[in-house]
Design an enzyme around this catalytic site. Structure first.
Site, PDB file in Angstrom:
ATOM      1  N   GLN A  45      -4.762  -5.225   7.198  1.00 56.62           N
ATOM      2  CA  GLN A  45      -5.767  -6.175   6.692  1.00 56.62           C
ATOM      3  C   GLN A  45      -5.678  -7.517   7.405  1.00 56.62           C
ATOM      4  O   GLN A  45      -6.507  -8.403   7.159  1.00 56.62           O
ATOM      5  CB  GLN A  45      -5.579  -6.395   5.177  1.00 56.62           C
ATOM      6  CG  GLN A  45      -5.712  -5.150   4.341  1.00 56.62           C
ATOM      7  CD  GLN A  45      -7.124  -4.555   4.379  1.00 56.62           C
ATOM      8  OE1 GLN A  45      -8.096  -5.218   4.755  1.00 56.62           O
ATOM      9  NE2 GLN A  45      -7.249  -3.286   4.001  1.00 56.62           N
ATOM     10  N   LYS A  65     -10.522  -0.513  10.453  1.00 54.63           N
ATOM     11  CA  LYS A  65     -10.665  -1.739   9.643  1.00 54.63           C
ATOM     12  C   LYS A  65     -10.968  -2.941  10.538  1.00 54.63           C
ATOM     13  O   LYS A  65     -11.228  -4.042  10.066  1.00 54.63           O
ATOM     14  CB  LYS A  65      -9.396  -1.989   8.836  1.00 54.63           C
ATOM     15  CG  LYS A  65      -9.178  -0.894   7.782  1.00 54.63           C
ATOM     16  CD  LYS A  65      -7.929  -1.113   6.989  1.00 54.63           C
ATOM     17  CE  LYS A  65      -7.468   0.157   6.309  1.00 54.63           C
ATOM     18  NZ  LYS A  65      -7.968   0.308   4.955  1.00 54.63           N
ATOM     19  N   HIS A  96       0.866  -1.187   0.000  1.00 54.93           N
ATOM     20  CA  HIS A  96       0.000   0.000   0.000  1.00 54.93           C
ATOM     21  C   HIS A  96       0.905   1.240   0.000  1.00 54.93           C
ATOM     22  O   HIS A  96       2.002   1.210   0.554  1.00 54.93           O
ATOM     23  CB  HIS A  96      -0.834  -0.052   1.285  1.00 54.93           C
ATOM     24  CG  HIS A  96      -1.915   0.966   1.399  1.00 54.93           C
ATOM     25  ND1 HIS A  96      -1.679   2.270   1.764  1.00 54.93           N
ATOM     26  CD2 HIS A  96      -3.257   0.859   1.236  1.00 54.93           C
ATOM     27  CE1 HIS A  96      -2.833   2.923   1.822  1.00 54.93           C
ATOM     28  NE2 HIS A  96      -3.801   2.094   1.494  1.00 54.93           N
ATOM     29  N   CYS A 153      -4.641   2.369  -3.729  1.00 56.16           N
ATOM     30  CA  CYS A 153      -3.392   2.892  -3.131  1.00 56.16           C
ATOM     31  C   CYS A 153      -2.245   1.903  -3.313  1.00 56.16           C
ATOM     32  O   CYS A 153      -1.430   1.699  -2.399  1.00 56.16           O
ATOM     33  CB  CYS A 153      -3.565   3.231  -1.657  1.00 56.16           C
ATOM     34  SG  CYS A 153      -4.792   4.494  -1.361  1.00 56.16           S
ATOM     35  N   ASP A 191       2.939  -4.484   8.231  1.00 54.82           N
ATOM     36  CA  ASP A 191       1.716  -3.688   8.101  1.00 54.82           C
ATOM     37  C   ASP A 191       0.539  -4.660   8.256  1.00 54.82           C
ATOM     38  O   ASP A 191       0.217  -5.415   7.340  1.00 54.82           O
ATOM     39  CB  ASP A 191       1.730  -3.008   6.726  1.00 54.82           C
ATOM     40  CG  ASP A 191       0.396  -2.357   6.395  1.00 54.82           C
ATOM     41  OD1 ASP A 191      -0.524  -2.383   7.239  1.00 54.82           O
ATOM     42  OD2 ASP A 191       0.279  -1.819   5.273  1.00 54.82           O
TER      43      ASP A 191
HETATM   44  N1  PMP Z   1      -1.892  -0.685   4.717  1.00 51.09           N
HETATM   45  C1  PMP Z   1      -2.866  -1.433   4.174  1.00 51.09           C
HETATM   46  C2  PMP Z   1      -2.546  -2.828   3.726  1.00 51.09           C
HETATM   47  C3  PMP Z   1      -4.138  -0.901   4.036  1.00 51.09           C
HETATM   48  O1  PMP Z   1      -5.121  -1.648   3.504  1.00 51.09           O
HETATM   49  C4  PMP Z   1      -4.390   0.432   4.454  1.00 51.09           C
HETATM   50  C5  PMP Z   1      -5.757   1.070   4.275  1.00 51.09           C
HETATM   51  N2  PMP Z   1      -6.329   0.860   3.028  1.00 51.09           N
HETATM   52  C6  PMP Z   1      -3.345   1.151   5.021  1.00 51.09           C
HETATM   53  C7  PMP Z   1      -2.107   0.558   5.142  1.00 51.09           C
HETATM   54  C8  PMP Z   1      -3.532   2.545   5.522  1.00 51.09           C
HETATM   55  O2  PMP Z   1      -4.441   2.573   6.577  1.00 51.09           O
HETATM   56  P1  PMP Z   1      -5.056   3.946   7.109  1.00 51.09           P
HETATM   57  O3  PMP Z   1      -5.547   4.676   5.902  1.00 51.09           O
HETATM   58  O4  PMP Z   1      -6.159   3.523   8.020  1.00 51.09           O
HETATM   59  O5  PMP Z   1      -3.951   4.654   7.825  1.00 51.09           O
END
Ligand code: PMP
Length: 403
Positions: free
Chosen positions: A201, A224, A121, A361, A198
């Site tokens: 998910q 999430k 991401h 993203c 990270d």
């Molecule tokens: N890493 C992953 C794998 C994600 O799916 C996301 C959110 N789509 C993020 C980081 C970023 O999370 P946040 O926008 O809640 O900071």
């Protein structure tokens, strides 16, 4: 709240007031809907019990401080960590930026390297690029296997002592591929590199134990995990956090301030400048209570079954291309020949099916897949076979419309 001990179907949709009958919400990877338990905890936090934390000498504030710190303890227990290693942040993005700023910019030197993967991401790419540019470090990228997992054999072959930091997604937000985080950690540590996972998910979909993984940093977002937005977690090993300078200066993070010199509080307080998201922490506590009452093993089994059913159904439609591994965790990305993913999303919305369409993203991954975007269905505890039926019928309608 409905709690079932059997793994599937979970049948907990009645716990979620924002999911009306007949609406297939398939965008949990973006953000999860909230169970009533979490909404109640947030409302209670603001109505009869609200006060600031850590500073008040009056009883209400002392009680709120206990509740805020109980949330930290709950998070620690949830991921197998110690309480003083849990830093409350705005979300995974802030957690990664904190490590990139306070660890990477401090520790990395010109010529050092950072190892990421092709499926990350943007929030697990851009902060490292910014740190690397500042210190003169370089970034390398681990490729994916043919079935779209981070290729750990390739990682083992390419890692070298110049790699000081590895940062990888535990579960891909596009492909649902699950990382063997323990093996990735062993590979990172074989050259003395630190590893950040990270877990955005992963924590809503799998049991996670940072002690068992053995990693150095782990981040995730509350929203999430069926909790509120604006609260997330950075876990770091105590000795690493203790050696790191503060992220932001301000109230709460100090030991003593004079105009000549300021000394800082120990972690995690050192990294929590300003009045925190007090009620967010209470909501996150409730969210963890909620998912643990269902059980992460049961949630994982439930979502894996939904992925299986979805992929089996979509394999039968010629014009559909599926991405990611067959055993993906809760997430299915796909495209339909000759149809832009945004059109898929718009037409599905007419059938009350909510999916995500875009680059998620993860632009480098899109480039590797050779597409500008994908359509993505992602599952949560509230989804069931009826949602997959609606999705598949909607996709068949898309293929009819586009001939
Ligand atoms: N890493 C992953 C794998 C994600 O799916 C996301 C959110 N789509 C993020 C980081 C970023 O999370 P946040 O926008 O809640 O900071």
């Amino acid at each position: 709240m409905t709690v079932l001990t059997s793994s599937r179907p979970l049948d907990v949709v009645a716990d979620f007031p924002a999911i009306p009958d007949g609406w297939a919400y398939l965008d949990t990877a973006a953000t999860a809907q909230k169970p009533q338990l979490v909404i109640d905890a947030i409302a209670r936090g603001y109505d009869t019990t609200y006060a600031t934390v850590h500073r008040g000498v009056y009883q209400r504030s002392a009680d709120m401080t206990l509740a805020y710190e109980a949330a930290r303890r709950r998070v620690a227990g949830f991921i197998g960590a110690a309480e003083n290693e849990i830093v409350f942040v705005r979300g995974a993005t802030e957690g990664i930026n904190l490590v990139a700023t306070c660890w990477a910019r401090e520790q990395l030197k010109p010529g050092d390297r950072i190892l990421l993967s092709m499926l990350e991401h943007h929030s697990n790419i851009v902060p490292w690029q910014m740190a690397a540019e500042t210190v003169g470090a370089a970034i390398d990228v681990v490729p994916l296997t043919h079935d779209h997992r981070i290729d750990l054999d390739a990682m083992a072959a390419m890692i070298r002592p110049e790699h000081k930091l590895v940062a990888l997604a535990h579960v891909s937000n596009v492909l649902g591929s699950v990382l063997d985080a323990k093996r990735a950690t062993e590979i990172a540590h074989s050259v003395g590199a630190k590893i950040l996972i990270d877990g955005c998910q992963a924590v809503p979909r799998l049991p996670v134990d940072v002690a068992e993984i053995g990693c150095d940093f782990y981040v995730f977002s509350g929203h999430k995990l069926y909790g509120p937005t604006g609260i997330g977690v950075l876990w770091g090993r105590a000795e690493l956090l203790e050696a790191m300078p503060p992220y932001q200066g301000g109230g709460s993070m100090i030991d003593r301030v004079t105009f000549e010199r300021t000394t800082y509080a120990p972690p995690p307080t050192r990294f929590e400048a300003g009045t925190p998201h007090i009620v967010g922490a209470l909501g996150l506590h409730a969210a963890i209570d909620y998912v643990e009452a269902i059980g992460l093993e049961a949630i994982h089994a439930h979502e894996t079954a939904l992925v299986r059913q979805t992929r089996d159904a979509l394999h039968g439609i010629n014009s559909v291309t599926l991405y990611g591994p067959e055993d993906a965790a809760g997430i299915v990305s796909f495209s339909i020949e000759g149809v832009h993913p945004h059109d898929i999303g718009t037409i599905l919305d007419e059938s009350r099916v909510a999916i995500r369409a875009g680059h998620h993203c993860a632009q480098p991954l899109m480039e590797m897949l050779g597409v500008p975007a994908t359509a993505r269905a992602s599952f949560g505890v509230y989804n069931g076979p009826q949602d997959i039926d609606a999705l598949v019928k909607g996709i068949e309608r898309v293929t009819r419309i586009f001939g």
